[in-house]
Design an enzyme around this catalytic site. Sequence first.
Site, PDB file in Angstrom:
ATOM      1  N   CYS A   1     -10.859 -18.844   7.271  1.00  0.00           N
ATOM      2  CA  CYS A   1     -12.098 -19.145   8.074  1.00  0.00           C
ATOM      3  C   CYS A   1     -11.983 -18.275   9.274  1.00  0.00           C
ATOM      4  O   CYS A   1     -13.048 -17.722   9.699  1.00  0.00           O
ATOM      5  CB  CYS A   1     -12.098 -20.524   8.767  1.00  0.00           C
ATOM      6  SG  CYS A   1     -12.049 -21.663   7.153  1.00  0.00           S
TER       7      CYS A   1
HETATM    8  C1  BEZ Z   1      -8.659 -21.584   5.153  1.00  0.00           C
HETATM    9  O1  BEZ Z   1      -9.580 -21.128   6.129  1.00  0.00           O
HETATM   10  O2  BEZ Z   1      -7.723 -20.787   5.345  1.00  0.00           O
HETATM   11  C2  BEZ Z   1      -8.659 -22.800   4.559  1.00  0.00           C
HETATM   12  C3  BEZ Z   1      -9.413 -24.110   5.180  1.00  0.00           C
HETATM   13  C4  BEZ Z   1      -9.272 -25.051   4.401  1.00  0.00           C
HETATM   14  C5  BEZ Z   1      -8.728 -25.207   3.120  1.00  0.00           C
HETATM   15  C6  BEZ Z   1      -7.868 -24.165   2.715  1.00  0.00           C
HETATM   16  C7  BEZ Z   1      -8.057 -22.780   3.316  1.00  0.00           C
END
Ligand code: BEZ
Length: 211
Positions: A45
């Site tokens: 994210c």
């Molecule tokens: C991420 O943004 O890296 C992420 C967020 C939730 C679950 C898995 C990855």
Amino acid sequence: MVLQLGDVVPNFDAPTTEGQINFHEWIGDSWAILFSHPKDFTPVCTTELAEVARLKDDFAQRNTKVIGLSVDPVTSHLEWEKDIEETQGQAVNFPMIGDQDSYVAKLFGMIHPNASNTFTVRSVFIIDPAKKLRLTITYPASTGRNFAEILRVIDSLQLTDQYMVSTPVNWKDGDDVVISPSLSDEEAAQRFPKGFTKLKPYLRLTPQPNL
Ligand code: BEZ
């Protein structure tokens, strides 16, 4: 309720990192992208939000506003934005909804219980100035999105709204387009003075008409 293409999207009031908004008023006469991410302070994210911020001018050129969402509070978004700027070298320059009670997430079907009961998946909604849903894509949490694809779809939607054409596989701005099969060859010749190539009666290609 499942949101379908062509539906007027639900309206809502919500707090964002840039103040309280009414969604439809915020959209105004623009196109809009509403996108969700699973959680603040997560790695993928972090990279996505910086990329969306880098594309600000590209969205603006397409009269398109962008707004993010997760079920974290605005205070958390604002703290996380500091990390995004520090690690990605790009400040977040668009609002993020703090959807702490999951109201908007549920309204738009961004929570997929068999993936996660609490966190939003990576949803993307493209909404036109009439507030109608024009595209929805859902990615899993483990896969960061390709926002160049979102820009490509906006280009296609804005072009095909204006001319009786559609855009073929892997089309990008500047490539030839497909003439609507509902037009006769005579009508096509009138509407597309640059001419067209007829591969089949239903498959006629013409240079992009707005160039
Ligand atoms: C991420 O943004 O890296 C992420 C967020 C939730 C679950 C898995 C990855």
